[in-house]
Design a protein around this motif. Structure first.
Motif, PDB file in Angstrom:
ATOM      1  N   UNK A  41       0.776  -1.315   0.077  1.00  0.00           N
ATOM      2  CA  UNK A  41       0.016   0.013   0.065  1.00  0.00           C
ATOM      3  C   UNK A  41       0.844   1.227  -0.050  1.00  0.00           C
ATOM      4  N   UNK A  42       1.979   1.277   0.589  1.00  0.00           N
ATOM      5  CA  UNK A  42       2.956   2.319   0.987  1.00  0.00           C
ATOM      6  C   UNK A  42       4.007   2.528  -0.160  1.00  0.00           C
ATOM      7  N   UNK A  43       4.595   1.484  -0.429  1.00  0.00           N
ATOM      8  CA  UNK A  43       5.790   1.512  -1.146  1.00  0.00           C
ATOM      9  C   UNK A  43       6.071   0.322  -1.878  1.00  0.00           C
ATOM     10  N   UNK A  44       5.469  -0.267  -2.907  1.00  0.00           N
ATOM     11  CA  UNK A  44       5.618  -1.468  -3.673  1.00  0.00           C
ATOM     12  C   UNK A  44       7.084  -2.018  -3.850  1.00  0.00           C
ATOM     13  N   UNK A  74       8.729  -9.638  -8.990  1.00  0.00           N
ATOM     14  CA  UNK A  74       7.936  -8.819  -9.603  1.00  0.00           C
ATOM     15  C   UNK A  74       8.375  -7.550 -10.110  1.00  0.00           C
ATOM     16  N   UNK A  75       7.816  -7.097 -11.386  1.00  0.00           N
ATOM     17  CA  UNK A  75       8.358  -6.100 -11.971  1.00  0.00           C
ATOM     18  C   UNK A  75       7.992  -4.829 -11.708  1.00  0.00           C
ATOM     19  N   UNK A  76       8.316  -4.380 -10.235  1.00  0.00           N
ATOM     20  CA  UNK A  76       7.964  -3.046  -9.737  1.00  0.00           C
ATOM     21  C   UNK A  76       9.394  -2.169  -9.625  1.00  0.00           C
ATOM     22  N   UNK A  77       9.285  -1.025 -10.552  1.00  0.00           N
ATOM     23  CA  UNK A  77      10.390  -0.303 -10.311  1.00  0.00           C
ATOM     24  C   UNK A  77      10.301   0.895  -9.208  1.00  0.00           C
ATOM     25  N   UNK A  78      11.547   1.489  -8.971  1.00  0.00           N
ATOM     26  CA  UNK A  78      11.565   2.522  -7.858  1.00  0.00           C
ATOM     27  C   UNK A  78      10.834   3.806  -8.349  1.00  0.00           C
ATOM     28  N   UNK A  79      10.610   4.526  -7.478  1.00  0.00           N
ATOM     29  CA  UNK A  79      10.031   5.983  -7.825  1.00  0.00           C
ATOM     30  C   UNK A  79      11.126   6.748  -8.848  1.00  0.00           C
ATOM     31  N   UNK A  80      10.086   7.215  -9.827  1.00  0.00           N
ATOM     32  CA  UNK A  80      11.127   7.787 -10.906  1.00  0.00           C
ATOM     33  C   UNK A  80      11.484   7.160 -11.951  1.00  0.00           C
ATOM     34  N   UNK A 100      -4.007  -0.256  -6.542  1.00  0.00           N
ATOM     35  CA  UNK A 100      -3.745  -1.143  -5.847  1.00  0.00           C
ATOM     36  C   UNK A 100      -3.908  -2.418  -6.613  1.00  0.00           C
ATOM     37  N   UNK A 101      -4.823  -2.431  -7.661  1.00  0.00           N
ATOM     38  CA  UNK A 101      -5.083  -3.623  -8.212  1.00  0.00           C
ATOM     39  C   UNK A 101      -4.114  -4.147  -9.143  1.00  0.00           C
ATOM     40  N   UNK A 102      -3.495  -2.973  -9.957  1.00  0.00           N
ATOM     41  CA  UNK A 102      -2.356  -3.297 -10.712  1.00  0.00           C
ATOM     42  C   UNK A 102      -1.132  -3.664  -9.990  1.00  0.00           C
ATOM     43  N   UNK A 103      -0.846  -3.075  -8.727  1.00  0.00           N
ATOM     44  CA  UNK A 103       0.129  -3.428  -8.058  1.00  0.00           C
ATOM     45  C   UNK A 103       0.131  -5.007  -7.687  1.00  0.00           C
TER      46      UNK A 103
END
Length: 676
Positions: A327-330, A375-381, A393-396
């Protein structure tokens, strides 16, 4: 004096009052008790429940697991203390002890492969026993048995620290002090692996979106290999080949998850030549210390030790952080699951080690970056830089659940989001690589450092009906980047010759001036750039072979033969013709120069007819020249080779021998493609 009240013996039960000191000391006592129970369950799982016989836990788990449970229980204890202060009637002492005991033991029992509700039922009874103990004997810092047991728990914790982390720290100091003299002016070696990065998604390899500008920038100062092939489509066997120079089938790396071969590793060899060695790993699934890929590394930093990681040493701590961080930082949630860290953390750990190392020693550093892995989760930016940006949230949650979900449920938007998120992760990796290289240049280290950047395997996004990796040896899964920067190597050169990453150990030791007496098979890839541009090297590199197999291919205990349908080999001719053969006889041919993504199987094309027998013979030559281990030979390799040999014999009567002319015809195809 006769009116003085009688003193209560120290261990005599007294009315328990839930003051802050009592509640928090109870939390510490229960946390340590649950932590030691959890330790015993980790050992039981290793001995009896994990088929690979591993702890699946950080090397420091003997003390960090109990400490993690203490942190969890202190959080609960603080809540109970606050409630008992504000609403004493809500928390009678016996009920508080029962609740805290139940939660502590449940946190440990979650380690077992049983229903959480079954574990809760067991913990309910254990909590009642603790409550009865407290009611009978009292509890608190002033109660004798509490003080004594806490002292024993603390001594055990200190012993666990000394026996794991402390012993390792002392061992590192001794190992560095005992290094032999290094050759004069020996170059440093930096070996970087981008886990799960395929070359066809990199702009430095012709991909249209600019995913890797920093790799392109540094390629102007080194040699980029256009067709580099990983030995396997998944992490462990590829890394095992990187470090030993052996094919996976020679060292059982496709199905045995610990490197127990007597063959030396690159780190062991360089350490014996005076190098200070260190590894920094993001992939704690397949590159942790239990895989023995740490052999030869004096310092091996796999499981990160951070406040977040401390909580994730426990099952409930990991569960809570995963759900909160989603919820906060995927992006941080990804590393909570692995007890690891991203590229920025790996860079920081490596640069910190550089500042602490002995400056009079050459170093060999291995960096494994896991950012592009699902999981293909990139950092902020970087999140959403390419493709469809995840929304909400659904996509995450879909990115997190992707690996286990039925792929037929994916919509075109889902697929575009997955691929775009993967490429965004690659872009973040490229950015961190650029920063790392800039830092090394500022430190003045690059002038005398060999830098190798590659990947252990690629990733598939529905090409050939396949998702992710480890399932096939098509180019999406085994075609990877390879960039080498070295003193004396040309800058801006692109090598078209197809090469295998099994040649990396031979390449590194030859470039370091340590090739004489090298124990590594294969040939140095430096021969490719020492030859005039457009001409083959005097000593050709190893064949670009890739293998897919696992323990499911072995004969069953019921007498059934090997499952050759799950065996797959690929060989790429020097100039880019890929031949793929399954154990059941299915074949594919791809012209990787005309068709870099291997979208068209040319097996039935008339122009392939004269080339097919030569490719079959080329593959047979490779798997005949270097025999597999005894287990693999008897398991499936002999049967696979025999079937292929039968086909090659059936091709008898052709005008050329099995390997004759493959490079020539493939080169002509490549040249033709290059002119288009």
């Amino acid at each position: 004096m006769g009116d003085a009240a009688p003193r209560t013996p120290p261990d005599e039960p007294a009315r328990l009052r839930l003051g802050p000191a009592v509640t928090l000391s109870m939390a510490v006592w229960l946390g340590l008790c649950a932590g030691y129970l959890d330790l015993s369950l980790i050992v039981v799982k290793k001995l009896a429940l994990n088929k690979e016989g591993s702890f699946r836990a950080a090397r420091d788990f003997p003390w960090t697991v109990p400490l993690g449970h203490v942190v969890l229980m202190l959080a609960l204890g603080a809540v109970v203390a606050f409630v008992s202060w504000r609403r004493p009637r809500w928390t009678p002492p016996w009920a508080a002890a029962w609740l805290m005991g139940m939660m502590a033991f449940w946190a440990a029992l979650l380690r077992l492969p049983i229903s959480p509700w079954a574990g809760l039922a067991l913990a309910f009874g254990m909590g009642k026993l603790f409550s009865d103990l407290v009611a009978a004997r009292g509890f608190g810092p002033r109660v004798g048995w509490t003080r004594r047991s806490l002292a024993v728990f603390a001594c055990v914790l200190a012993a666990c620290f000394a026996g794991s982390t402390g012993r390792r720290m002392i061992g590192e100091v001794r190992a560095v002090a005992g290094l032999p003299p290094a050759p004069a002016s020996a170059p440093n070696v930096l070996f970087v692996v981008w886990d799960t990065v395929r070359s066809v998604s990199l702009s430095s390899y012709g991909y249209e979106p600019e995913t890797t500008p920093n790799l392109s920038r540094w390629a102007q100062r080194g040699v980029q290999f256009e067709k580099a092939l990983a030995p396997s489509p998944w992490t462990y066997p590829s890394h095992a080949s990187f470090f030993t120079g052996r094919w996976p089938f020679q060292i059982n790396a496709q199905w045995k998850f610990s490197l127990d071969t007597p063959d030396p590793t690159l780190a062991e060899y360089l350490q014996s030549r005076g190098y200070q060695t260190a590894g920094f790993v993001g992939n704690t699934n397949s590159c942790n210390y239990e895989t023995a890929l740490d052999r030869g590394f004096i310092h091996y930093d796999d499981y990160a030790l951070t406040p977040r990681a401390l909580l994730t040493r426990t099952v409930p701590g990991r569960w809570m952080l995963e759900n909160l961080l989603l919820l906060v930082d995927p992006y941080e949630r990804k590393w909570a699951n692995l007890q690891s860290r991203g590229a920025e953390g790996i860079n920081g750990a490596f640069l910190g080690w550089l500042d602490r190392r002995r400056a009079d020693r050459p170093f060999f550093a291995f960096l494994n970056f896991f950012d592009a892995h699902e999981p293909y989760v990139a950092p902020a930016g970087f999140a959403g830089r390419f493709g469809v940006a995840p929304q909400g949230l659904k996509d995450q949650q879909m990115l997190v659940d992707f690996i286990g979900m039925p792929k037929q449920l994916l919509t075109p938007r889902d697929l575009e989001m997955l691929r775009g998120s993967y490429e965004s992760c690659i872009a973040s990796l490229d950015d961190r690589f650029g920063r790392l290289m800039d830092s090394l240049e500022e430190k003045g280290l690059l002038q005398n450092t060999i830098v190798v950047l590659t990947a252990d395997h690629g990733e598939a996004f529905a090409e050939h009906g396949i998702f992710t990796h480890s399932y096939a040896v098509e180019i999406q899964e085994v075609g990877v980047p390879l960039l080498i920067l070295a003193p004396g190597a040309p800058g801006g050169r692109k090598e078209p010759t197809a090469v295998s990453l099994r040649d990396l150990p031979a390449t590194v030791v030859e470039l370091a001036g340590l090739g004489d007496g090298s124990p590594f098979p294969g040939r140095s890839l430096a021969a490719c750039w020492r030859a005039p541009a457009g001409q083959p090297p005097d000593q050709p590199p190893s064949p670009a072979l890739s293998e897919k197999a696992d323990e499911t291919v072995f004969p069953s205990p019921h007498g059934e033969g090997p499952n050759l349908g799950n065996v797959q080999f690929s060989v790429v001719s020097p100039f880019g013709i890929q031949y793929v053969r399954n154990g059941d006889g299915r074949e594919s041919i791809y012209n990787l120069w005309r068709d870099p993504a291997a979208g068209v199987n040319m097996i039935s094309f008339p122009e392939m007819a004269p080339l097919l027998p030569k490719l079959r013979g080329m593959l047979l030559d490779v798997i005949t020249a270097e025999r597999a281990s005894a287990e693999v030979e008897g398991g499936y390799m002999a049967a696979y080779r025999d079937r292929l040999a039968d086909v090659v014999r059936a091709d008898a009567g052709r005008a050329v021998t099995p390997t004759e002319g493959v490079a020539t015809e493939a080169g002509a195809s490549g040249a033709e493609a290059g002119g288009q």
